[in-house]
Design an enzyme around this catalytic site. Structure first.
Site, mmCIF file in Angstrom:
data_model
loop_
_atom_site.group_PDB
_atom_site.id
_atom_site.type_symbol
_atom_site.label_atom_id
_atom_site.label_comp_id
_atom_site.label_asym_id
_atom_site.label_seq_id
_atom_site.Cartn_x
_atom_site.Cartn_y
_atom_site.Cartn_z
ATOM 1 N N LYS A 108 -9.286 1.354 -38.492
ATOM 2 C CA LYS A 108 -8.239 2.275 -38.961
ATOM 3 C C LYS A 108 -7.691 1.776 -40.307
ATOM 4 O O LYS A 108 -7.506 0.566 -40.497
ATOM 5 C CB LYS A 108 -7.130 2.328 -37.909
ATOM 6 C CG LYS A 108 -6.028 3.343 -38.197
ATOM 7 C CD LYS A 108 -5.050 3.405 -37.017
ATOM 8 C CE LYS A 108 -3.927 4.403 -37.247
ATOM 9 N NZ LYS A 108 -2.991 4.484 -36.096
ATOM 10 N N SER A 156 -0.496 6.379 -30.568
ATOM 11 C CA SER A 156 -1.510 6.670 -31.586
ATOM 12 C C SER A 156 -2.933 6.252 -31.263
ATOM 13 O O SER A 156 -3.856 6.622 -31.974
ATOM 14 C CB SER A 156 -1.117 6.037 -32.911
ATOM 15 O OG SER A 156 -0.321 6.946 -33.621
ATOM 16 N N SER A 214 -2.042 8.973 -34.268
ATOM 17 C CA SER A 214 -2.483 8.919 -35.638
ATOM 18 C C SER A 214 -3.878 8.316 -35.830
ATOM 19 O O SER A 214 -4.450 8.451 -36.905
ATOM 20 C CB SER A 214 -1.480 8.104 -36.460
ATOM 21 O OG SER A 214 -1.435 6.774 -35.994
#
Ligand code: GLN
Length: 496
Positions: free
Chosen positions: A79, A178, A154
């Site tokens: 990420k 997330s 996210s």
């Protein structure tokens, strides 16, 4: 079966027995990325050269007979809010669009040391603030099961990369859902470890008392393998836990005879899809049929969880994001005075959701409002933690939904922040309590969208969560289902 369809555990085995080389494995994933990513946009930065170099290096070391890590040569996606030395780390924000960290996050050092090639940096909501990956300053990521829908957020890019075979494993971060919510919307397994179990050093801070790095994988075993690598004490993170880590990846059979499971009864949650409730109820019955003792659990304070989270997280964010002033990091605008430069830099560099959080957080922390908002939210947080302590006196595992609905349409919630916030309602209290929590595929909606289960355990009981995930995997046929991706040229695949 193609290499990109294999689990990380199988790739590890094939690499160790020299059935395949790491360069071949990396190539297969890079080809898959080339084929799929233009449609779904899971990556912000791809690193094919770096990945092939690192694959080649591992192959050479293996040829020389060196002892190497079992995951050596197995690629991973990361990420883009996890710092990577000499590799752009944007947080999907204009303000960090060209930021190149001079250091590696502790988890990245571990990955590099083990010899896992990094395939690229994955898309997210700007600074991990959001639930759909639509808050990325660059582009939204699309859900592979239906490209008109969101992948969740996210960590949407990481979830999509793993769901589609663009990476066998990925790292995400979870502040208030997330990892778990996108895992659930994309049909993969996502683990948020206990707060402090995985080092936060080098994770770009959003809400420091809640942020945790965790894993995204197709199977529980793969998650366990990655956890074994990234978990553990780190002196560079002052909230890191000193406890020894168990061997996460062996002995993953769940002892159902001695398991007490609390089925979460949700209070006033609006918009819960009945198909989700049905999936969770079926999962509870399955555990019961196999010998577990299942009872209902209510966490009375969870009704206030969302409100408390959306005061605490923005408060911490408003402070953490103070550092982006155009001087020390990233993007810098100009202005006639220093104040004008600060304000233009922040005005142009941050997107609307980040600004909203900074404003809410600054307000909640300001004199005269602190007691009414921030302090009260912190008291609620303590009460929530006590709810969990009570629940864990009676139960070993809590079972609930990982998201109140399957994936929603792109654009459906962007105009209404409250609706967007509500999509984390199942995830947030675990984060506030600091306990480990995992999302695992539970079934499909009538329109073929994945529905996730959420399992929660006592602090440091990640292994119990992985065992339970493994149990649900064993009940599914096939164990893991990939989206078909019919919209790709030449049609997509496939099941493993
Ligand atoms: N969706 C939640 C938020 O917007 C959680 C995000 C996260 O876990 N990083 O804050």
């Amino acid at each position: 079966m193609r290499l990109y369809e294999q689990t990380a555990a199988d790739l590890s085995r094939m690499l160790q027995s020299r059935e395949v080389s790491s360069v071949e494995v990396v190539r297969s994933f890079l080809e898959r990325i080339n084929e799929v990513d233009p449609h779904l946009k899971a990556f912000i930065t791809q690193t094919p050269v770096m990945a092939l170099d690192s694959g080649g290096e591992i192959d050479a070391r293996r040829m020389r007979g060196e002892t190497i890590h079992p995951l050596a040569g197995v690629p991973v996606a990361v990420k883009d809010n996890i710092s990577t030395m000499d590799l752009r780390t944007t947080c999907a924000s204009r303000i960090l669009e060209n930021y190149i960290p001079p250091f590696d996050a502790t988890v990245i050092s571990a990955i590099k040391k083990a010899g896992m090639p990094i395939l690229g940096k994955t898309n997210l909501d700007e600074f991990a603030m959001g639930s759909s990956t639509e808050n990325s300053a660059f582009y939204p990521t699309r859900n592979p099961w239906d490209p008109e829908r969101v992948p969740g957020g996210s960590s949407g890019g990481s979830a999509v990369a793993v769901a589609t075979g663009m990476a066998p494993l990925a790292l995400g971060s979870d502040t208030g859902g997330s990892i778990r919510q996108p895992a659930s919307l994309c049909g993969v397994t996502g683990l948020r470890p206990t707060y402090g179990r995985v080092s936060r050093y080098g994770l770009v801070a959003f809400a420091s008392s809640l942020d945790q790095i965790g894993t995204v994988s197709t199977t529980a075993l793969d998650g366990a393998l990655l956890m074994s690598l990234v978990a553990g004490y780190d002196p560079l993170d002052s909230t890191s836990l000193p406890d020894q880590i168990p061997d996460y990846s062996t002995g993953l059979e769940l002892d159902l005879k001695n398991l007490r499971v609390g089925l979460i009864r949700y209070g006033r949650v609006e918009g819960f899809d009945p198909q989700v409730t049905e999936t969770v109820t079926q999962a509870a019955s399955l555990l019961e049929e196999h010998g577990a003792e299942v009872g209902e659990v209510s966490l009375p304070l969870t009704d206030y969880g969302l409100s408390a989270y959306y005061l605490i997280a923005p408060s911490e964010a408003s402070s953490n994001l103070g550092r982006y002033d155009g001087v020390r990091y990233g993007f810098c605008s100009d202005g006639d005075s220093v104040e004008a430069m600060f304000s233009r830099t922040r005005g142009e560099g941050f997107g609307p959701e980040v600004k909203r959080r900074i404003m809410i957080g600054t307000y909640a922390l300001s004199a005269g409002y602190y007691d009414a908002y921030y302090l009260k939210a912190m008291k609620v947080r303590t009460l929530i933690r006590r709810d969990y302590e009570q629940a864990f006196k009676k139960f070993d595992l809590l079972l609930g939904a990982a998201s109140p609905t399957p994936a929603f349409k792109l654009g459906e919630k962007t105009e209404d922040p409250l609706q967007m916030y509500l999509s984390d309602v199942c995830n947030i209290t675990d984060s506030l309590a600091g306990v480990p929590s995992l999302a695992v595929p539970g079934g499909f909606s009538s329109s073929g969208l994945p529905i996730g289960l959420q399992l929660t355990a006592r602090p440091l009981q990640e292994k119990l969560l992985l065992k339970a995930a493994r149990f649900f995997e064993e009940q599914r046929q096939p164990a893991f289902l990939r989206p078909r991706l019919e919209y790709l040229e030449g049609g997509g695949s496939n099941e493993i």
